[in-house]
Design a protein around this motif. Structure first.
Motif, PDB file in Angstrom:
ATOM      1  N   LYS A  66     -87.087 -48.154 -33.645  1.00 21.86           N
ATOM      2  CA  LYS A  66     -87.582 -47.515 -34.861  1.00 21.86           C
ATOM      3  C   LYS A  66     -86.469 -47.260 -35.867  1.00 21.86           C
ATOM      4  CE  LYS A  66     -90.306 -43.600 -36.507  1.00 21.86           C
ATOM      5  NZ  LYS A  66     -91.064 -42.379 -36.121  1.00 21.86           N
ATOM      6  N   GLU A  67     -85.300 -46.832 -35.376  1.00 20.73           N
ATOM      7  CA  GLU A  67     -84.214 -46.453 -36.283  1.00 20.73           C
ATOM      8  C   GLU A  67     -83.550 -47.648 -36.959  1.00 20.73           C
ATOM      9  OE1 GLU A  67     -82.583 -46.474 -32.016  1.00 20.73           O
ATOM     10  OE2 GLU A  67     -84.412 -45.867 -33.078  1.00 20.73           O
ATOM     11  N   SER A  68     -83.728 -48.854 -36.428  1.00 16.58           N
ATOM     12  CA  SER A  68     -83.096 -50.031 -37.027  1.00 16.58           C
ATOM     13  C   SER A  68     -84.104 -51.101 -37.446  1.00 16.58           C
ATOM     14  CB  SER A  68     -82.086 -50.649 -36.050  1.00 16.58           C
ATOM     15  OG  SER A  68     -82.718 -50.998 -34.822  1.00 16.58           O
ATOM     16  N   PHE A  69     -85.396 -50.780 -37.329  1.00 14.06           N
ATOM     17  CA  PHE A  69     -86.436 -51.740 -37.699  1.00 14.06           C
ATOM     18  C   PHE A  69     -86.413 -52.027 -39.205  1.00 14.06           C
ATOM     19  CE2 PHE A  69     -90.727 -52.384 -39.428  1.00 14.06           C
ATOM     20  CZ  PHE A  69     -91.062 -53.580 -38.799  1.00 14.06           C
ATOM     21  N   HIS A  70     -86.632 -53.302 -39.572  1.00 16.95           N
ATOM     22  CA  HIS A  70     -86.740 -53.719 -40.967  1.00 16.95           C
ATOM     23  C   HIS A  70     -88.107 -54.350 -41.205  1.00 16.95           C
ATOM     24  CE1 HIS A  70     -82.373 -53.352 -40.637  1.00 16.95           C
ATOM     25  NE2 HIS A  70     -82.325 -53.335 -41.944  1.00 16.95           N
TER      26      HIS A  70
END
Length: 396
Positions: A66-70
């Protein structure tokens, strides 16, 4: 009833490489035990380099957190990749801004899409022999094609013809199919001509990474005046093996204007309307190409293809056959022996030594009597194909 684009009826019945595929398929059906030495279609044979694979894997992992999803990417390209490409040009002394870099899904796609910017009434000048898509993409839009013939006599690098009133000018250097490369003086004449006529050059630089002679230009923006007359379209397909990964970039200077319209701004509007950007995963992989490790690894792969070229050039030298290309390009353009036609020579090589190349006639009328070899095959197949060529054509 809906009306269709009737310009499609003006296209040739089938595409060059489709014809080659059909011929080779028929041969293998009749000779299932034969191995073909494929040096026709310019697809790479080496895998993506380690730096790119690691970046792609990291990007996939990013998409699972979630924290690095684009999600959607910027339509004109990720800022980091746009800046990276601008820095790549800067290392060659070419100053461009990241806002002049547009990330694409590959040069072939972009060469067709970019035609949205120009009205169908404008004409397109194509130097023959030419990559077939230049012609076909314009025919689809009903645009008039000006065919400027090149020849062995001018090294397949003709100068501008002052009597021709060209609107769009296609230049490809290093050239596909001939492998010829414009010198600075030759390319400057085209830049001066375009500025004088108010034309725009579409400069296909897909093979610039293969140039080894230091005096040859890698980019049209190395030439004086190019920022007011040129768009440069480049690809990572041949540079870094992205033929199946699809990534490239286009340079449109902010000074480039015609008819009171800014072409850089027009392309921003086009991309933000017609695309949702290239995926985050591919752009992260593409950025790895320009890292020090990535550059070292892709250059090592390019050297494999250049050694293939050297093997083929030596074979043709031994046979006393004229050719150009090879040294600064991944293509070798040879004159067919014994006055053979291009397709006649194709059939001869396929039948006698199982070597597949590309008939020059498929690149335009003045390609008749010539033949293109791609150097993207495996070293083992290239050496065997060269040996068979020497045996067949009477090499020393």
């Amino acid at each position: 009833m809906i009306k269709l684009n009737t310009h499609y009826a003006d296209l040739k019945e089938s595409y060059l490489f489709y014809n080659i595929a059909q011929k080779t398929k028929a041969y293998l059906e009749e000779n299932p035990d034969q191995h073909l030495y494929r040096m026709g279609i310019g697809d790479v044979s080496l895998p993506l380099c380690g730096a790119v694979i690691e970046a792609l894997r990291e990007a996939v992992e990013d998409q699972g957190k979630k924290e690095s999803f684009h999600g959607y990417m910027p339509e004109c390209g990720a800022p980091v990749l746009r800046q990276t490409v601008a820095e790549y040009y800067g290392k060659r002394g070419v100053t461009i801004s990241d806002q002049e870099v547009f990330v694409s899904s590959g040069a072939s796609d972009e060469l067709g899409d970019i035609l949205d910017l120009f009205c169908p009434e404008s004409n397109a000048l194509v130097i023959e022999p030419a990559y077939p898509a230049y012609v076909d993409a314009n025919i689809m839009e009903g645009r008039k094609i000006i065919h400027l013939a090149s020849s062995k006599e001018n090294g397949f690098l003709p100068e501008p013809d002052e009597n021709l009133k060209a609107d769009l000018i296609y230049l490809c250097s290093p050239n596909n199919p001939t492998g010829a490369v414009f010198s600075r003086e030759q390319l400057q004449k085209w830049v001066d001509y375009a500025n004088q006529k108010g034309a725009i050059i579409l400069f296909d630089a897909a093979y610039e990474a293969f140039i080894e002679e230091p005096d040859l230009p890698h980019s049209i923006f190395e030439l004086d005046g190019a920022r007011t007359c040129a768009i440069e379209i480049c690809s990572l397909s041949k540079t870094a093996g992205f033929t199946g990964t699809r990534l490239g970039y286009t340079i449109i200077p902010k000074e480039l204007e015609r008819g009171g319209l800014n072409i850089n701004s027009m392309w921003v509007r086009n991309r933000t309307t017609k695309t949702n950007g290239v995926s985050y995963i591919l752009q992260k992989g593409g950025a790895a190409v320009f890292t020090p490790r990535g550059q070292q690894e892709v250059r090592a792969n390019i050297q494999v293809y250049k050694k293939n070229a050297a093997v083929l050039m030596e074979a043709l030298d031994q046979c006393g056959i004229w050719y150009c290309g090879g040294k600064n390009a991944p293509y070798i353009w040879m004159q067919c022996p014994k006055g053979m036609g291009s397709w006649e020579f194709f059939d001869y090589l396929l039948r006698e030594i199982q070597v597949v190349g590309t008939p020059g006639e498929g690149f335009g009328a003045c390609g008749e009597g010539y033949f293109r070899f791609s150097t993207f095959g495996s070293p083992e197949d290239t050496k065997e194909a060269a040996r068979r060529l020497c045996t067949l054509l009477g090499g020393k």
